[in-house]
Design an enzyme around this catalytic site. Structure first.
Site, PDB file in Angstrom:
ATOM      1  N   GLY A  96      28.064  39.480  41.071  1.00 24.17           N
ATOM      2  CA  GLY A  96      29.465  39.106  41.196  1.00 24.17           C
ATOM      3  C   GLY A  96      30.194  39.977  42.196  1.00 24.17           C
TER       4      GLY A  96
ATOM      5  N   GLY B 164      33.460  39.793  42.808  1.00 24.16           N
ATOM      6  CA  GLY B 164      34.889  39.787  42.507  1.00 24.16           C
ATOM      7  C   GLY B 164      35.414  41.198  42.362  1.00 24.16           C
ATOM      8  N   PHE B 165      36.519  41.344  41.655  1.00 23.32           N
ATOM      9  CA  PHE B 165      37.146  42.656  41.545  1.00 23.32           C
ATOM     10  C   PHE B 165      36.238  43.674  40.856  1.00 23.32           C
ATOM     11  CE2 PHE B 165      41.002  39.927  41.864  1.00 23.32           C
ATOM     12  CZ  PHE B 165      41.541  40.510  42.998  1.00 23.32           C
ATOM     13  N   GLY B 166      35.620  43.294  39.731  1.00 21.80           N
ATOM     14  CA  GLY B 166      34.763  44.232  39.017  1.00 21.80           C
ATOM     15  C   GLY B 166      33.548  44.640  39.826  1.00 21.80           C
TER      16      GLY B 166
ATOM     17  N   VAL C 112      22.206  33.735  39.922  1.00 20.96           N
ATOM     18  CA  VAL C 112      21.262  34.242  38.927  1.00 20.96           C
ATOM     19  C   VAL C 112      20.951  33.137  37.929  1.00 20.96           C
ATOM     20  CG1 VAL C 112      20.874  35.941  37.104  1.00 20.96           C
ATOM     21  CG2 VAL C 112      22.065  36.609  39.206  1.00 20.96           C
TER      22      VAL C 112
ATOM     23  N   GLU D 140      53.189  29.664  38.033  1.00 20.87           N
ATOM     24  CA  GLU D 140      53.257  29.769  39.493  1.00 20.87           C
ATOM     25  C   GLU D 140      53.022  28.413  40.156  1.00 20.87           C
ATOM     26  OE1 GLU D 140      51.809  34.451  39.561  1.00 20.87           O
ATOM     27  OE2 GLU D 140      50.368  32.843  39.867  1.00 20.87           O
TER      28      GLU D 140
ATOM     29  N   ASP E 149      35.999  39.546  33.444  1.00 28.34           N
ATOM     30  CA  ASP E 149      36.207  38.483  32.453  1.00 28.34           C
ATOM     31  C   ASP E 149      35.008  38.267  31.545  1.00 28.34           C
ATOM     32  OD1 ASP E 149      38.769  37.890  33.318  1.00 28.34           O
ATOM     33  OD2 ASP E 149      38.078  36.471  34.828  1.00 28.34           O
TER      34      ASP E 149
ATOM     35  N   ALA F 237      43.212  41.226  37.224  1.00 27.56           N
ATOM     36  CA  ALA F 237      42.545  41.945  38.306  1.00 27.56           C
ATOM     37  C   ALA F 237      42.545  43.463  38.113  1.00 27.56           C
ATOM     38  CB  ALA F 237      43.173  41.566  39.641  1.00 27.56           C
TER      39      ALA F 237
END
Length: 426
Positions: free
Chosen positions: A12, A14-16, A80, A172, A301, A316
């Site tokens: 991943g 993403g942020f993590g 994966v 939003e 997440d 985030a």
């Protein structure tokens, strides 16, 4: 697998995953970062791509470019397929097996329709750039279809928009869509008045933005209604089809329904065979390792973390903190030290409702309206990756502020498939 240089596999980008990778820059490890996309996405601004305010490169950057100077990282564009937790290996979708010394799973979340997966065909969600481009095309085409429709009832259905879910994404989207209908598209059509569009935000709970204090939630609701959004709370959608949606005893004809009501963890977590919560997230140990597997960590997440009796939110900042913590935990393991427990620091909560309207909650600080909007704008521009991204986004927002125009309104792709071949700023 090298016995000298430990192999860290991170799933991943993403942020993590990205924050963990960068925090291991100076570590004596070999890192393989795996993602099915070639880019890191700034997900908090994804709705801006869906509503034509920004184009894809404004909020995304290639992972290879971000990590080009980090020599201990190899990037694999893959998915994966399986995890051999006991055997310390993962299997990619092409059948390749990679062995690891340490594994970080940060593959994020997907849409959850609460047992009604058939709704997905009629109520798309918003998690990826593909989702955003599909939704942008659909939103813009709805006005085009209404312009060409002679039947008043069918025209009204094309101009009926529903966003299901009153969290930050739903709020939003609803606020921005109302602005597009009432300002951006004014005087551009001959047979319809875009401001007649009906934008409804539907929240099954008692209030929108339930993660904020009640007074800020109430202010956000008032700001939404001022923009022309119909806010419905306390009643759940019970059916969605190609013609519209069922809300209580009423069926509302609508050709656009957007799902922002729930998420489920990536199904990859089930490959571990460890305890999961109801959303499919791993019930991690205090150091974010998976139960029974001290060399496998979970972040973002995909991790179910409790702190002070409350769940750590799937935002985030939390994912970034988890990524950095996992990097520190791996450092500790390499030095035969126990890994510390993860401690989440809450830096506040922000949500924008529309032009010059937002709410901010940070400790005792509560802001709403214009000041909160400037705070929200500064925070999001600051956390974008790359100077170019910050500059372009700031310029686009400045132009949009003064003109009400949105610079990515080109419709491309196959109407039937809903796919977009290109995403270029005009």
């Amino acid at each position: 697998m090298s016995a000298i240089v430990p192999h860290v596999v991170i799933v991943g980008g993403g942020f993590g995953g990205l924050w963990a990778t960068r925090a291991l820059d100076a570590a004596a490890v070999r890192i393989t970062l795996i993602d099915r996309c070639n880019h890191h996405l700034f997900q908090p601004l994804l709705y801006q791509v869906a509503t034509a305010g920004l184009s894809s490169p404004d909020i995304a950057a290639p992972l290879r470019h971000i990590l080009r100077k980090q020599r201990n990282v190899e990037i694999r564009l893959a998915e994966v397929a399986d995890i051999d937790a006991a055997g310390k290996g993962i299997v990619l979708d092409d059948g390749t097996r990679l062995d690891f010394d340490y594994l970080l799973l940060a593959s994020g979340a997907t849409h959850a329709y609460f047992g009604h997966d058939q709704w997905a065909a009629h109520a798309p969600g918003l998690k990826t750039l593909d989702d955003a481009l599909h939704l942008r095309r659909h939103l813009l085409l709805a006005f085009e279809r209404a312009e060409a429709e002679a039947d008043p009832a069918k025209r009204a259905a094309w101009l009926s928009f529903a966003i299901v879910g009153g969290g930050p994404t739903g709020v939003e989207l609803a606020g921005t869509l109302a602005e597009i209908a009432r300002h951006t598209l004014v005087n551009e059509f001959r047979n319809i008045n875009p401001s007649d569009a009906r934008v409804r935000l539907i929240e099954a709970g008692p209030r929108v933005l339930s993660s904020f204090p009640e007074d800020l939630s109430a202010k956000a609701c008032r700001q939404l209604r001022k923009l022309g959004v119909e806010v419905s709370t306390g009643k759940a959608v019970t059916d969605i089809n190609e013609c519209g949606y069922q809300l209580g005893d009423e069926f509302i004809a609508a050709r656009t329904v957007v799902w922002a009501a729930g998420v489920a963890a990536s199904p990859l977590a089930r490959s571990l065979g460890v305890p999961l919560d109801r959303a499919g997230r791993v019930l991690v140990n205090p150091d974010l390792s998976a139960p029974g597997y001290p060399n496998i960590f979970i972040a973002g997440d995909l991790a179910s973390v409790q702190q002070d009796g409350k769940p750590v939110p799937g935002v985030a900042p939390a994912a970034k903190q988890m990524g950095r913590h996992v990097a520190n935990a791996i450092h500790a393991r390499l030095q035969d030290r126990p890994a510390p427990a993860f401690a989440y620091k809450d830096y506040g909560n922000l949500a924008t409702i529309g032009r010059m309207a937002a709410i901010v909650h940070f400790g005792r600080l509560k802001l709403s309206g214009v000041l909160a909007w400037w705070f929200w704008l500064a925070a999001h521009v600051f956390f974008l990756i790359g100077f170019r991204n910050r500059l372009i986004v700031l310029l686009n927002w400045t132009w949009a502020y003064w003109s009400y125009q949105r610079g990515a309104r080109i419709i491309l792709g196959s109407d039937e498939a809903g796919q977009v071949r290109q995403d270029r700023q005009p």
